[in-house]
Design an enzyme around this catalytic site. Structure first.
Site, PDB file in Angstrom:
ATOM      1  N   PHE A  12       0.709  -1.456   0.558  1.00 47.92           N
ATOM      2  CA  PHE A  12      -0.311   0.155   0.074  1.00 47.92           C
ATOM      3  C   PHE A  12       0.648   1.585   0.098  1.00 47.92           C
ATOM      4  O   PHE A  12       0.912   1.804  -1.502  1.00 47.92           O
ATOM      5  CB  PHE A  12      -1.177  -0.153   1.328  1.00 47.92           C
ATOM      6  CG  PHE A  12      -1.511   1.129   1.701  1.00 47.92           C
ATOM      7  CD1 PHE A  12      -1.971   2.000   0.663  1.00 47.92           C
ATOM      8  CD2 PHE A  12      -1.510   1.884   2.840  1.00 47.92           C
ATOM      9  CE1 PHE A  12      -3.101   2.741   1.073  1.00 47.92           C
ATOM     10  CE2 PHE A  12      -2.218   2.702   3.762  1.00 47.92           C
ATOM     11  CZ  PHE A  12      -2.913   3.489   2.764  1.00 47.92           C
ATOM     12  N   ASP A  34      10.321  -6.863  -3.702  1.00 41.82           N
ATOM     13  CA  ASP A  34       8.866  -6.719  -3.054  1.00 41.82           C
ATOM     14  C   ASP A  34       8.791  -8.249  -2.878  1.00 41.82           C
ATOM     15  O   ASP A  34       8.915  -9.359  -3.900  1.00 41.82           O
ATOM     16  CB  ASP A  34       7.200  -6.413  -3.357  1.00 41.82           C
ATOM     17  CG  ASP A  34       6.730  -6.278  -2.544  1.00 41.82           C
ATOM     18  OD1 ASP A  34       6.328  -5.384  -1.856  1.00 41.82           O
ATOM     19  OD2 ASP A  34       6.276  -7.689  -2.035  1.00 41.82           O
ATOM     20  N   LEU A  82      10.397  -0.818   3.286  1.00 46.50           N
ATOM     21  CA  LEU A  82       8.962  -0.563   4.204  1.00 46.50           C
ATOM     22  C   LEU A  82       8.437  -1.937   4.496  1.00 46.50           C
ATOM     23  O   LEU A  82       7.562  -1.879   4.672  1.00 46.50           O
ATOM     24  CB  LEU A  82       7.946   0.576   2.911  1.00 46.50           C
ATOM     25  CG  LEU A  82       8.607   1.992   2.890  1.00 46.50           C
ATOM     26  CD1 LEU A  82       9.093   1.742   1.358  1.00 46.50           C
ATOM     27  CD2 LEU A  82       7.419   2.503   2.838  1.00 46.50           C
ATOM     28  N   ALA A  84       7.152  -5.199   5.035  1.00 43.58           N
ATOM     29  CA  ALA A  84       7.174  -5.288   6.743  1.00 43.58           C
ATOM     30  C   ALA A  84       5.726  -6.458   6.219  1.00 43.58           C
ATOM     31  O   ALA A  84       4.615  -5.694   5.951  1.00 43.58           O
ATOM     32  CB  ALA A  84       6.762  -4.531   7.737  1.00 43.58           C
ATOM     33  N   THR A 131       6.250   3.699  12.262  1.00 44.80           N
ATOM     34  CA  THR A 131       4.679   3.394  12.789  1.00 44.80           C
ATOM     35  C   THR A 131       4.740   4.119  14.104  1.00 44.80           C
ATOM     36  O   THR A 131       5.661   3.952  15.406  1.00 44.80           O
ATOM     37  CB  THR A 131       4.262   2.110  12.975  1.00 44.80           C
ATOM     38  OG1 THR A 131       3.035   1.875  13.083  1.00 44.80           O
ATOM     39  CG2 THR A 131       4.965   0.635  13.790  1.00 44.80           C
ATOM     40  N   ASP A 132       3.897   4.580  14.323  1.00 41.62           N
ATOM     41  CA  ASP A 132       3.481   5.271  15.506  1.00 41.62           C
ATOM     42  C   ASP A 132       3.268   3.883  16.541  1.00 41.62           C
ATOM     43  O   ASP A 132       3.285   4.193  18.080  1.00 41.62           O
ATOM     44  CB  ASP A 132       2.394   6.232  15.989  1.00 41.62           C
ATOM     45  CG  ASP A 132       1.176   6.580  15.600  1.00 41.62           C
ATOM     46  OD1 ASP A 132       1.113   4.687  14.943  1.00 41.62           O
ATOM     47  OD2 ASP A 132       0.542   6.581  14.812  1.00 41.62           O
ATOM     48  N   GLU A 133       2.964   2.698  16.079  1.00 44.01           N
ATOM     49  CA  GLU A 133       2.442   1.717  17.475  1.00 44.01           C
ATOM     50  C   GLU A 133       3.877   1.634  18.189  1.00 44.01           C
ATOM     51  O   GLU A 133       3.198   0.892  19.172  1.00 44.01           O
ATOM     52  CB  GLU A 133       1.592   0.594  16.603  1.00 44.01           C
ATOM     53  CG  GLU A 133       0.651   1.358  15.805  1.00 44.01           C
ATOM     54  CD  GLU A 133       0.093  -0.233  15.897  1.00 44.01           C
ATOM     55  OE1 GLU A 133       0.070  -1.491  15.612  1.00 44.01           O
ATOM     56  OE2 GLU A 133      -1.126   0.076  14.963  1.00 44.01           O
ATOM     57  N   TYR A 156       2.574  -7.376  16.528  1.00 45.43           N
ATOM     58  CA  TYR A 156       3.385  -6.599  15.231  1.00 45.43           C
ATOM     59  C   TYR A 156       3.770  -5.034  15.429  1.00 45.43           C
ATOM     60  O   TYR A 156       5.566  -4.885  15.216  1.00 45.43           O
ATOM     61  CB  TYR A 156       2.119  -6.244  14.479  1.00 45.43           C
ATOM     62  CG  TYR A 156       2.087  -4.500  13.863  1.00 45.43           C
ATOM     63  CD1 TYR A 156       2.988  -4.385  12.616  1.00 45.43           C
ATOM     64  CD2 TYR A 156       1.752  -3.484  14.178  1.00 45.43           C
ATOM     65  CE1 TYR A 156       3.583  -3.504  11.744  1.00 45.43           C
ATOM     66  CE2 TYR A 156       2.334  -2.260  13.173  1.00 45.43           C
ATOM     67  CZ  TYR A 156       2.732  -2.319  11.976  1.00 45.43           C
ATOM     68  OH  TYR A 156       3.239  -0.963  11.692  1.00 45.43           O
ATOM     69  N   LYS A 160       8.216  -4.317  15.493  1.00 40.87           N
ATOM     70  CA  LYS A 160       8.235  -3.234  14.566  1.00 40.87           C
ATOM     71  C   LYS A 160       9.366  -2.009  15.628  1.00 40.87           C
ATOM     72  O   LYS A 160      10.557  -1.744  15.014  1.00 40.87           O
ATOM     73  CB  LYS A 160       7.528  -1.970  13.927  1.00 40.87           C
ATOM     74  CG  LYS A 160       6.433  -3.122  12.779  1.00 40.87           C
ATOM     75  CD  LYS A 160       7.156  -2.871  11.960  1.00 40.87           C
ATOM     76  CE  LYS A 160       7.330  -1.010  11.023  1.00 40.87           C
ATOM     77  NZ  LYS A 160       8.811  -1.381   9.771  1.00 40.87           N
ATOM     78  N   TYR A 213     -14.582  -3.066  16.504  1.00 40.91           N
ATOM     79  CA  TYR A 213     -14.270  -3.778  17.794  1.00 40.91           C
ATOM     80  C   TYR A 213     -14.099  -2.790  18.981  1.00 40.91           C
ATOM     81  O   TYR A 213     -14.308  -2.111  18.633  1.00 40.91           O
ATOM     82  CB  TYR A 213     -12.542  -3.779  17.456  1.00 40.91           C
ATOM     83  CG  TYR A 213     -12.424  -4.424  16.207  1.00 40.91           C
ATOM     84  CD1 TYR A 213     -12.726  -5.470  15.593  1.00 40.91           C
ATOM     85  CD2 TYR A 213     -11.299  -4.363  15.623  1.00 40.91           C
ATOM     86  CE1 TYR A 213     -12.336  -6.615  15.240  1.00 40.91           C
ATOM     87  CE2 TYR A 213     -10.082  -5.223  15.005  1.00 40.91           C
ATOM     88  CZ  TYR A 213     -11.125  -5.736  14.709  1.00 40.91           C
ATOM     89  OH  TYR A 213     -10.378  -6.900  13.690  1.00 40.91           O
ATOM     90  N   ARG A 287      -9.960  -6.525  20.385  1.00 36.92           N
ATOM     91  CA  ARG A 287      -8.792  -7.350  19.664  1.00 36.92           C
ATOM     92  C   ARG A 287      -8.803  -6.846  20.596  1.00 36.92           C
ATOM     93  O   ARG A 287      -8.789  -6.038  21.701  1.00 36.92           O
ATOM     94  CB  ARG A 287      -8.373  -5.930  18.561  1.00 36.92           C
ATOM     95  CG  ARG A 287      -6.548  -6.055  18.561  1.00 36.92           C
ATOM     96  CD  ARG A 287      -6.359  -4.686  17.643  1.00 36.92           C
ATOM     97  NE  ARG A 287      -6.542  -5.123  15.954  1.00 36.92           N
ATOM     98  CZ  ARG A 287      -6.050  -3.678  15.498  1.00 36.92           C
ATOM     99  NH1 ARG A 287      -5.691  -2.842  15.836  1.00 36.92           N
ATOM    100  NH2 ARG A 287      -6.585  -3.939  13.924  1.00 36.92           N
TER     101      ARG A 287
END
Ligand code: NAD
Ligand code: DAU
Length: 349
Positions: A12, A34, A82, A84, A131-133, A156, A160, A213, A287
């Site tokens: 994406f 890829d 990128l 992942a 990522t901000d996660e 995940y 990361k 969720y 979740r």
């Protein structure tokens, strides 16, 4: 001449980065690498596949021999990484796949960079997209800044976070020039319909339930993928080596409000009666380990590099819906086959 390896360029965000770099930098050789997992799709590269500066290599980032061969064949000068496993729900059912690609794969790429760039690390850049996660979750107040401590909760985000640490370790230990950016939730064209926005668009089109969720009050900070890619271009060229940049558009939405906005815009576009699609909203099991709120403070990127998003959320969402409505073949292709199995497992079990 720069020869830039963009990993995950059939996904994406990666495909948006490839499309922008191929068009905006005709003097760079762009090598899209890829593995074409379920999330990778060469149809995403149709607009640039015949460009003179575009190259594609099907390879797995965990395969050291294949990565070394690509570095050698193309004389890779820089990496924008990128590739992942990117979906939190899948990481809950298969964490090892995330360790394998996100951790081992990243270190495999770093090892290739260490080997092929050793003559002069200062001439090369390894740009890691994160990522901000990794920062964990926020309460009702505050933002993630570049100084926020890492506190990942899902397999995940833990994978990361680990990959981010390895990238910085290669800077500190070997002197490989790196830069890292941590971005908030992206949305836009070519988004695989396992994520909230494209999944909801697809389900509204097909009059299927919209799974929300828990209580739907979880908050995410949304950024148009085209703006993320433009930030990546800027950071690649102007970012300070060794630094981290948070990318986000100060655009927080509770999931339930976002799904309602989608319903409203889609009812208008599809000529359905107002309120029709909202009836599809279905609250489902939460979740596990669900982070309550993400919100990025992008002040550093705004002030130091002058980057701002180009569209409002309403504009970006409207353009995204229009893209899905006029690319039904793309949507049908990615929702046939294994997607149905995934959907059944995730939502009907
Ligand atoms: P995606 O799942 O759409 O695409 C991932 C791509 O990586 C696919 O093309 C896939 O085929 C490829 N890939 C997976 N495993 C591979 C392997 N072992 N070797 C080679 N290629 C492999 O992901 P996305 O949403 O485009 O995310 C891209 C990157 O941006 C990821 O690193 C992700 O963590 C990060 N990110 C995503 C978001 C978001 O909202 N989607 C936000 C911030 C950061
Ligand atoms: O914050 C950046 C991250 O955003 C990226 O690093 C990830 O790669 C990307 O997948 C995304 O993670 P999220 O888990 O936030 O995205 P997702 O679209 O899966 O979920 C968004 C929110 O919507 C989240 O609170 C969970 C919720 N949700 C999701 C799905 C798929 C639902 O309520 N129902 C759903 O069916």
């Amino acid at each position: 001449m720069k020869s830039i390896l963009i990993t995950g360029g059939a996904g994406f965000i990666g495909s948006e980065v490839v499309r922008q770099f191929v068009v905006n930098h005709p003097d760079y050789k762009i090598v899209n690498l890829d593995a074409l997992t379920y999330a990778g799709n060469l149809e995403n590269l149709k607009p640039v596949e015949n460009a003179a500066n575009y190259n594609f290599e099907k390879a797995d980032i965990t395969d050291a021999a294949a990565i070394n061969a690509v570095f050698e064949k193309h004389g890779i000068t820089d990496v924008i990484h990128l590739a992942a496993e990117s979906h939190v729900d899948r990481s809950i059912t298969d964490p090892l796949a995330f360790v394998h690609t996100n951790v081992i794969g990243t270190v495999t790429l770093l090892e290739a960079a260490k080997k092929y760039w050793k003559e002069d690390y200062n001439k090369h850049l390894f740009y890691h997209i994160s990522t901000d996660e990794v920062y964990g979750t926020l309460g009702a107040e505050g933002f993630f800044t570049e100084e926020t401590s890492y506190d990942p909760h899902s397999p995940y985000s833990a994978s990361k976070a680990s990959s981010d640490h390895f990238v910085r370790a290669y800077y500190d230990t070997y002197g490989i020039q790196v830069v890292v950016s941590n971005c908030s939730n992206n949305y836009g064209p070519y988004h695989f319909p396992e994520k909230l926005i494209p999944l909801s668009i697809n389900n509204i089109i097909n009059h299927k339930p919209l799974p929300v969720y828990g209580d739907g009050k979880y908050t995410r900070d949304w950024l148009y993928v085209i703006d993320h890619a433009s930030a990546i271009d800027l950071i690649f060229h102007k970012g300070k080596v060794g630094d981290t940049y948070n990318i986000g558009g100060f655009n927080e939405w509770q999931n339930i409000d976002l799904v309602k906005l989608l319903c409203k815009q889609m009812d208008e576009k599809l000529g359905r009666e107002a309120g029709d699609s909202e009836k599809l909203i279905t609250f489902v099991k939460d979740r596990p380990g669900h982070d309550k709120r993400y919100a990025i403070d992008a002040t550093k990127l705004n002030k130091e590099l002058g980057w701002y998003p180009s569209v409002t959320f309403e504009e970006g969402l409207s353009a995204t819906i229009d893209w899905y409505l006029s690319n039904t073949e793309w949507l049908n292709n990615v929702t046939s086959g294994n997607y149905a199995k995934y959907y059944e497992q995730q939502y009907n079990h």
